[in-house]
Scaffold this motif. Sequence first.
Motif, PDB file in Angstrom:
ATOM      1  N   ALA A 130       0.791  -1.230   0.000  1.00  0.00           N
ATOM      2  CA  ALA A 130       0.000   0.000   0.000  1.00  0.00           C
ATOM      3  C   ALA A 130       0.828   1.288   0.000  1.00  0.00           C
ATOM      4  CB  ALA A 130      -0.982  -0.022   1.175  1.00  0.00           C
ATOM      5  N   PRO A 131       1.841   1.416   0.860  1.00  0.00           N
ATOM      6  CA  PRO A 131       2.563   2.711   0.891  1.00  0.00           C
ATOM      7  C   PRO A 131       3.203   3.045  -0.457  1.00  0.00           C
ATOM      8  CG  PRO A 131       3.206   1.303   2.749  1.00  0.00           C
ATOM      9  CD  PRO A 131       2.363   0.459   1.853  1.00  0.00           C
ATOM     10  N   THR A 132       3.720   2.026  -1.131  1.00  0.00           N
ATOM     11  CA  THR A 132       4.337   2.245  -2.442  1.00  0.00           C
ATOM     12  C   THR A 132       3.306   2.781  -3.434  1.00  0.00           C
ATOM     13  OG1 THR A 132       5.921   0.471  -2.039  1.00  0.00           O
ATOM     14  CG2 THR A 132       5.557   1.093  -4.330  1.00  0.00           C
ATOM     15  N   VAL A 133       2.144   2.121  -3.483  1.00  0.00           N
ATOM     16  CA  VAL A 133       1.107   2.519  -4.440  1.00  0.00           C
ATOM     17  C   VAL A 133       0.575   3.916  -4.109  1.00  0.00           C
ATOM     18  CG1 VAL A 133      -1.168   1.937  -5.353  1.00  0.00           C
ATOM     19  CG2 VAL A 133       0.478   0.116  -4.893  1.00  0.00           C
ATOM     20  N   VAL A 134       0.370   4.169  -2.836  1.00  0.00           N
ATOM     21  CA  VAL A 134      -0.175   5.464  -2.417  1.00  0.00           C
ATOM     22  C   VAL A 134       0.794   6.593  -2.789  1.00  0.00           C
ATOM     23  CG1 VAL A 134      -0.699   6.866  -0.374  1.00  0.00           C
ATOM     24  CG2 VAL A 134      -1.675   4.561  -0.616  1.00  0.00           C
ATOM     25  N   THR A 135       2.073   6.394  -2.532  1.00  0.00           N
ATOM     26  CA  THR A 135       3.063   7.434  -2.856  1.00  0.00           C
ATOM     27  C   THR A 135       3.114   7.695  -4.353  1.00  0.00           C
ATOM     28  OG1 THR A 135       4.377   6.717  -0.953  1.00  0.00           O
ATOM     29  CG2 THR A 135       5.499   8.090  -2.591  1.00  0.00           C
ATOM     30  N   MET A 136       3.098   6.628  -5.151  1.00  0.00           N
ATOM     31  CA  MET A 136       3.177   6.806  -6.601  1.00  0.00           C
ATOM     32  C   MET A 136       1.893   7.434  -7.151  1.00  0.00           C
ATOM     33  SD  MET A 136       5.303   3.394  -7.758  1.00  0.00           S
ATOM     34  CE  MET A 136       5.312   3.813  -9.500  1.00  0.00           C
ATOM     35  N   ALA A 137       0.741   7.022  -6.629  1.00  0.00           N
ATOM     36  CA  ALA A 137      -0.521   7.601  -7.098  1.00  0.00           C
ATOM     37  C   ALA A 137      -0.566   9.094  -6.780  1.00  0.00           C
ATOM     38  CB  ALA A 137      -1.701   6.866  -6.455  1.00  0.00           C
ATOM     39  N   ASP A 138      -0.010   9.452  -5.624  1.00  0.00           N
ATOM     40  CA  ASP A 138       0.083  10.872  -5.279  1.00  0.00           C
ATOM     41  C   ASP A 138       0.935  11.619  -6.298  1.00  0.00           C
ATOM     42  OD1 ASP A 138      -1.507  11.412  -3.138  1.00  0.00           O
ATOM     43  OD2 ASP A 138      -0.015  10.850  -1.622  1.00  0.00           O
ATOM     44  N   ALA A 139       2.073  11.041  -6.625  1.00  0.00           N
ATOM     45  CA  ALA A 139       2.982  11.690  -7.575  1.00  0.00           C
ATOM     46  C   ALA A 139       2.309  11.873  -8.929  1.00  0.00           C
ATOM     47  CB  ALA A 139       4.258  10.860  -7.741  1.00  0.00           C
ATOM     48  N   GLU A 140       1.461  10.941  -9.313  1.00  0.00           N
ATOM     49  CA  GLU A 140       0.810  11.023 -10.619  1.00  0.00           C
ATOM     50  C   GLU A 140      -0.532  11.755 -10.534  1.00  0.00           C
ATOM     51  OE1 GLU A 140       0.897   7.305 -12.768  1.00  0.00           O
ATOM     52  OE2 GLU A 140       3.077   7.172 -12.620  1.00  0.00           O
ATOM     53  N   GLY A 141      -0.875  12.224  -9.331  1.00  0.00           N
ATOM     54  CA  GLY A 141      -2.103  13.005  -9.178  1.00  0.00           C
ATOM     55  C   GLY A 141      -3.359  12.193  -9.432  1.00  0.00           C
ATOM     56  N   LEU A 142      -3.285  10.880  -9.190  1.00  0.00           N
ATOM     57  CA  LEU A 142      -4.457  10.034  -9.441  1.00  0.00           C
ATOM     58  C   LEU A 142      -5.068   9.593  -8.115  1.00  0.00           C
ATOM     59  CD1 LEU A 142      -3.128   7.988 -12.518  1.00  0.00           C
ATOM     60  CD2 LEU A 142      -4.774   9.876 -12.525  1.00  0.00           C
ATOM     61  N   ASP A 143      -5.958  10.432  -7.670  1.00  0.00           N
ATOM     62  CA  ASP A 143      -6.624  10.319  -6.393  1.00  0.00           C
ATOM     63  C   ASP A 143      -7.404   9.019  -6.217  1.00  0.00           C
ATOM     64  OD1 ASP A 143      -6.954  11.704  -4.160  1.00  0.00           O
ATOM     65  OD2 ASP A 143      -8.736  12.824  -4.814  1.00  0.00           O
ATOM     66  N   ALA A 144      -8.194   8.684  -7.233  1.00  0.00           N
ATOM     67  CA  ALA A 144      -9.056   7.507  -7.130  1.00  0.00           C
ATOM     68  C   ALA A 144      -8.214   6.231  -7.118  1.00  0.00           C
ATOM     69  CB  ALA A 144     -10.061   7.479  -8.282  1.00  0.00           C
ATOM     70  N   HIS A 145      -7.049   6.264  -7.786  1.00  0.00           N
ATOM     71  CA  HIS A 145      -6.149   5.113  -7.729  1.00  0.00           C
ATOM     72  C   HIS A 145      -5.701   4.878  -6.289  1.00  0.00           C
ATOM     73  CE1 HIS A 145      -6.077   5.405 -12.051  1.00  0.00           C
ATOM     74  NE2 HIS A 145      -5.212   4.411 -12.164  1.00  0.00           N
ATOM     75  N   LYS A 146      -5.386   5.968  -5.623  1.00  0.00           N
ATOM     76  CA  LYS A 146      -4.961   5.864  -4.231  1.00  0.00           C
ATOM     77  C   LYS A 146      -6.113   5.351  -3.363  1.00  0.00           C
ATOM     78  CE  LYS A 146      -4.398   9.729  -1.692  1.00  0.00           C
ATOM     79  NZ  LYS A 146      -3.708  10.904  -1.107  1.00  0.00           N
ATOM     80  N   ARG A 147      -7.304   5.919  -3.586  1.00  0.00           N
ATOM     81  CA  ARG A 147      -8.447   5.562  -2.743  1.00  0.00           C
ATOM     82  C   ARG A 147      -8.869   4.096  -2.894  1.00  0.00           C
ATOM     83  NH1 ARG A 147     -11.488   8.764  -0.040  1.00  0.00           N
ATOM     84  NH2 ARG A 147     -13.260   7.439  -0.549  1.00  0.00           N
ATOM     85  N   ALA A 148      -8.623   3.514  -4.072  1.00  0.00           N
ATOM     86  CA  ALA A 148      -8.946   2.087  -4.245  1.00  0.00           C
ATOM     87  C   ALA A 148      -8.108   1.235  -3.292  1.00  0.00           C
ATOM     88  CB  ALA A 148      -8.710   1.666  -5.697  1.00  0.00           C
ATOM     89  N   VAL A 149      -6.960   1.752  -2.906  1.00  0.00           N
ATOM     90  CA  VAL A 149      -6.131   1.048  -1.925  1.00  0.00           C
ATOM     91  C   VAL A 149      -6.531   1.445  -0.504  1.00  0.00           C
ATOM     92  CG1 VAL A 149      -3.777   0.783  -1.039  1.00  0.00           C
ATOM     93  CG2 VAL A 149      -4.195   0.783  -3.510  1.00  0.00           C
ATOM     94  N   THR A 150      -6.628   2.743  -0.260  1.00  0.00           N
ATOM     95  CA  THR A 150      -6.855   3.177   1.130  1.00  0.00           C
ATOM     96  C   THR A 150      -8.228   2.738   1.657  1.00  0.00           C
ATOM     97  OG1 THR A 150      -7.597   5.345   0.312  1.00  0.00           O
ATOM     98  CG2 THR A 150      -5.283   5.148   0.964  1.00  0.00           C
ATOM     99  N   ILE A 151      -9.225   2.688   0.771  1.00  0.00           N
ATOM    100  CA  ILE A 151     -10.561   2.260   1.223  1.00  0.00           C
ATOM    101  C   ILE A 151     -10.509   0.811   1.735  1.00  0.00           C
ATOM    102  CG2 ILE A 151     -11.505   1.336  -0.947  1.00  0.00           C
ATOM    103  CD1 ILE A 151     -14.063   2.885  -0.385  1.00  0.00           C
ATOM    104  N   ARG A 152      -9.645   0.015   1.125  1.00  0.00           N
ATOM    105  CA  ARG A 152      -9.494  -1.377   1.566  1.00  0.00           C
ATOM    106  C   ARG A 152      -8.710  -1.450   2.871  1.00  0.00           C
ATOM    107  NH1 ARG A 152     -10.111  -1.861  -4.206  1.00  0.00           N
ATOM    108  NH2 ARG A 152     -11.016  -3.860  -4.832  1.00  0.00           N
ATOM    109  N   ILE A 153      -7.651  -0.657   2.957  1.00  0.00           N
ATOM    110  CA  ILE A 153      -6.843  -0.657   4.177  1.00  0.00           C
ATOM    111  C   ILE A 153      -7.696  -0.189   5.376  1.00  0.00           C
ATOM    112  CG2 ILE A 153      -4.823   0.386   5.300  1.00  0.00           C
ATOM    113  CD1 ILE A 153      -4.006  -1.597   3.156  1.00  0.00           C
ATOM    114  N   GLU A 154      -8.509   0.842   5.122  1.00  0.00           N
ATOM    115  CA  GLU A 154      -9.388   1.323   6.200  1.00  0.00           C
ATOM    116  C   GLU A 154     -10.351   0.238   6.668  1.00  0.00           C
ATOM    117  OE1 GLU A 154     -11.143   4.778   4.400  1.00  0.00           O
ATOM    118  OE2 GLU A 154      -9.184   5.789   4.340  1.00  0.00           O
ATOM    119  N   LYS A 155     -10.901  -0.509   5.698  1.00  0.00           N
ATOM    120  CA  LYS A 155     -11.826  -1.579   6.075  1.00  0.00           C
ATOM    121  C   LYS A 155     -11.112  -2.671   6.867  1.00  0.00           C
ATOM    122  CE  LYS A 155     -15.512  -1.628   3.908  1.00  0.00           C
ATOM    123  NZ  LYS A 155     -16.816  -1.704   3.191  1.00  0.00           N
TER     124      LYS A 155
END
Lengths: 431, 431
Positions: free
Chosen positions: B401-426
């Motif tokens: 998750a941290p790798t994907v979240v950091t890269m999605a941030d760099a590419e400005g793709l919010d929903a890509h990040k949220r597809a991961v974080t929504i699962r981690i939160e659950k």
Amino acid sequence: MRTVTWQSLSEEQQAAVLQRPAIAEGANITAAVSAVVDSVKKDGDKALLELTEKFDGVRPNSIRVSNEDIDAASERLSEEMKAALNQAYKNIAKFHQAQKPVPLKVETQPGVVCEQVTRPINTVGLYIPGGSAPLPSTVLMLGVPAQIAGCNKVVLCSPPPIADEILYVAKLCNIDEVYNLGGGQAIAAMAYGTDTVAKVDKIFGPGNAYVTEAKRQVSNDFRGAGIDMPAGPSEVLVIADETADADFIAADLLSQAEHGPDSQVVLVTPSVLIADQVTDAVQRQLQQLSRKDIAQQALASSLIIIAESVTQAIAISNYYGPEHLIVQTKNPRELVPLLDNAGSIFLGDWSPESVGDYASGTNHVLPTYGYTRTYSSLGLADFSKRMTVQELSADGLRILAPTVVTMADAEGLDAHKRAVTIRIEKLQSAE
Amino acid sequence: MRTVTWQSLSEEQQAAVLQRPAIAEGANITAAVSAVVDSVKKDGDKALLELTEKFDGVRPNSIRVSNEDIDAASERLSEEMKAALNQAYKNIAKFHQAQKPVPLKVETQPGVVCEQVTRPINTVGLYIPGGSAPLPSTVLMLGVPAQIAGCNKVVLCSPPPIADEILYVAKLCNIDEVYNLGGGQAIAAMAYGTDTVAKVDKIFGPGNAYVTEAKRQVSNDFRGAGIDMPAGPSEVLVIADETADADFIAADLLSQAEHGPDSQVVLVTPSVLIADQVTDAVQRQLQQLSRKDIAQQALASSLIIIAESVTQAIAISNYYGPEHLIVQTKNPRELVPLLDNAGSIFLGDWSPESVGDYASGTNHVLPTYGYTRTYSSLGLADFSKRMTVQELSADGLRILAPTVVTMADAEGLDAHKRAVTIRIEKLQSAE
């Protein structure tokens, strides 16, 4: 999102529902790109600088990015960013390293040895689009297999200014030369070469309509360069049953929708409940997105299909042939043997598309637009070519000769026959 | 045959000497083929019957060849011919069977499993040209890999009347449907389908300028079909040193020359003596050929290059990138690691090209016209596509998750990040 019930549609309606929108072709794009390509062929570097100023609004000091500039990029990046890019690099390298072909050697008859050897494509060019945010992940997806395949020379073009993340990954992948070039002029420069830009054998990477058209044009010219695959808008299809989590599905659909207004987003489910829940969750999650406007446009043409069963959902997916296929069912692993015509498949609750987009190890360059029927997920094979080798012993030729002679006779190819008989005669006279 | 000494040429002259003649393109071919394709798309079987009558001068009873007709062909063939075709089938099957891919599964990080699976292309169409003599060998080269790859439906088109040898091999390869169709109309029928002809995903096989243009047109339309590779005239390059047998070399050059007036034939040797002997032997052997006129035309544009050394000869070959490369030197096996950009390589005195053309086991459908730089010898891979599959466990997603979240941030793709974080939160809320 529009919801349709598959069984209520006629066969024609079913086909129409799954028909992708036509890609705008426009004769003006063809002509504009053709002019750019001609100008690069004719005026080389001079044309590149002028076109870059015209289209990108900057005139870089030099077309090639210096090694000092590449090194400096690394110093400006956060440790967190470098760690993420390093980890993604590691995973992608591991998966592509495993794709190295085993040399193949078969003795088909005694003394008749046939082999298949694989060689890297000598020089390859990678295109990384510009846009609102940098795409270091695409550099990884192209640069890692080029490096592992062992291509002799790897060059990269991206419109200036090139982001630090891209330069950092270019260095990770040991890319030989990086150029401040975007659009059709970048493709033309790599296809034909200029004083500064190396001519390459094959060009890889995504791009807008102009880049796609330029790739088409140079690949139709045998003096140009090969290309990776035809391009189309990005797309996802999710197969989900009643055990799936609607929030996860909604998040996955939205992560596809935010790519661009032309993104294709499809959910196929036998569960009306899931369909309703996902519709709600998409609307809820959409409000929180920074790229809400883009996603909303994509959603306007997106689709929820109510299937009769998971089996029918699979048939629909195989017919559509999605770039990304996400399977959120009770036992997704059991369905794999039935899945066909997909670029990359994501199984279960914990495999969102974004892990494959960035860092799990699989490649994110995938066939779209139904090309999954015949094209493959990008891999080591695309940076290599297979040659065959054969070596016959004198005895091997003796054994095979009657077969070759009979077939050459049937095809009326006299000299083909004689290339065998002249050798057999020499063997006989030496006995 | 013209003889040149490589070292005496300027770099420009060297490039010019190895430049292949341009393929006639002609706007009239493009338009004529386009009309044929449109007519088949519009009028289907009716157009096919009319076009066949117009271009092939026959109106077959039916477009599809009946199973009875296919069975009858076998009865008319000699036992000798059947034995030869059976043996070739066996060798080709053995070599292509060995190309079956091994499934690939890698755990890139704990809980992150990435796989590559290979699937046959569903429906394929094979095109076998007509002409003065039947080409059963080409049926083998296309039909055997289609069969071994496991394509669901394999169809074959050849202009009527179809020779018994072709029908016999079609049966050997278990081809599902055979059609009395040639030219652009055959390609259009397979690309778009008609009432009688099955639409296919990908079309394979050689043909004249009209067939080549039709393949180009249907492959540029996403509603059409994919194709195997771009086509050009057949060609051979022989590397020989002073230990080679001039008669063998001459026979090999002639077996290429007899293919057609546009065949490319090149000998590269450091031995002036061999060059002279081959020149003589070619003239001598030429007189005995049934296709002497054709071979003579091809020889008019053929070439002997005197190199400084075998090493330089190899560099010349790698630059030219021949379809067929024959190596007749003292230790040909030792040179293999240095050879690049060739379709198929033939080592030593007892491996004439014609064994590979017919029956050793390797495929004779090969890239020409310099496409060896990026295209491969036809093989099982061309009848298959690779899909990737990934499955993450909850722990695998946590780790990545941290790798994907950091890269999605760099590419400005919010929903890509949220597809991961929504699962981690659950996951966290369930703890």
